[in-house]
Design a protein around this motif. Sequence first.
Motif, mmCIF file in Angstrom:
data_model
loop_
_atom_site.group_PDB
_atom_site.id
_atom_site.type_symbol
_atom_site.label_atom_id
_atom_site.label_comp_id
_atom_site.label_asym_id
_atom_site.label_seq_id
_atom_site.Cartn_x
_atom_site.Cartn_y
_atom_site.Cartn_z
ATOM 1 N N ARG A 136 4.145 2.693 -2.676
ATOM 2 C CA ARG A 136 4.321 3.950 -1.942
ATOM 3 C C ARG A 136 2.981 4.681 -1.856
ATOM 4 N N ILE A 154 5.418 -7.360 3.470
ATOM 5 C CA ILE A 154 4.083 -6.776 3.289
ATOM 6 C C ILE A 154 3.042 -7.877 3.121
ATOM 7 N N ALA A 198 -2.690 -4.848 -1.591
ATOM 8 C CA ALA A 198 -1.260 -4.855 -1.271
ATOM 9 C C ALA A 198 -0.713 -6.273 -1.254
ATOM 10 N N GLY A 209 -3.029 4.000 3.062
ATOM 11 C CA GLY A 209 -3.275 3.229 4.275
ATOM 12 C C GLY A 209 -3.035 4.037 5.535
ATOM 13 N N VAL A 210 -1.976 4.839 5.529
ATOM 14 C CA VAL A 210 -1.689 5.704 6.680
ATOM 15 C C VAL A 210 -2.813 6.717 6.865
ATOM 16 N N GLU A 218 7.879 1.705 6.544
ATOM 17 C CA GLU A 218 8.063 1.052 5.250
ATOM 18 C C GLU A 218 8.137 2.064 4.121
ATOM 19 N N HIS A 231 0.644 2.712 0.544
ATOM 20 C CA HIS A 231 0.941 2.930 1.960
ATOM 21 C C HIS A 231 0.511 4.323 2.415
ATOM 22 N N GLN A 237 0.322 -8.133 6.110
ATOM 23 C CA GLN A 237 -1.022 -7.660 5.810
ATOM 24 C C GLN A 237 -2.021 -8.805 5.658
ATOM 25 N N THR A 286 -0.557 0.662 12.578
ATOM 26 C CA THR A 286 -0.525 0.772 11.117
ATOM 27 C C THR A 286 0.181 2.048 10.683
ATOM 28 N N HIS A 346 -5.857 -3.779 2.241
ATOM 29 C CA HIS A 346 -4.761 -4.725 2.431
ATOM 30 C C HIS A 346 -4.742 -5.793 1.340
ATOM 31 N N GLN A 403 3.622 1.453 8.573
ATOM 32 C CA GLN A 403 3.628 1.804 7.156
ATOM 33 C C GLN A 403 4.436 3.070 6.892
ATOM 34 N N THR A 404 4.524 3.960 7.851
ATOM 35 C CA THR A 404 5.404 5.120 7.693
ATOM 36 C C THR A 404 6.856 4.671 7.624
#
Length: 205
Positions: free
Chosen positions: A138, A73, A50, A144-145, A174, A141, A77, A167, A47, A171-172
């Motif tokens: 992109r 974001i 980001a 992160g996913v 976003e 994220h 975050q 999360t 995070h 994030q999906t």
Amino acid sequence: MQRRVQRYGLVPYVVLSGLVLAAAAWPKWPDSASSDVQFARDMSAHHTQAVTMSVTLLKRAADPAVKLLAQDIALTQQAQIGQMSGWLMAWGHPISGSEAPMAGMNPKEMGLATPDEVRQLNSLPVALAERQYLTLMRAHHRGGVAMAQSALNSVERPEVRAFAERTVVAQTSELRAIDALLAQRGQPPAPLPGDTAPMEPMNHE
């Protein structure tokens, strides 16, 4: 009178017994090697990058949509970093462990930008910086996913599991917004690790 005292005297005992049973049923604080602690530290570090990139674009972006994305974001975050730090303190663990966060993970698969890529966001022409930010975010994220999905296989604390689930969803969502902004710039999103095949589970044990 004696009967009444005896009857009411049972109340504290019953309440205390209930509290003891509830405490026994609640998950114990995780130890330093647990998946919960490692996830909190690793995701906090993830995070942090980001937030750094987003603060830069919040200052520099000309496109209101990019500026709004960067603001969302950065604020979200940063708040989540505080939440995860709070967990670690409550569990009796330092914010940083003996080894570097995300040790053993592939930085590229986790979507981490290189230090040069992060620095370039400050110096590129604004339009190019916006595009680079969207491309980097992109990938970030996606990583992160993947981290959150992997954590769902191993974490035990209910609050950590709920956090990981949120999360993935947030994030999906976003990512769809980022893809739309990239498409507006004539840049169809390039395939990333995990787009066509599931990533290997990460070991948090």
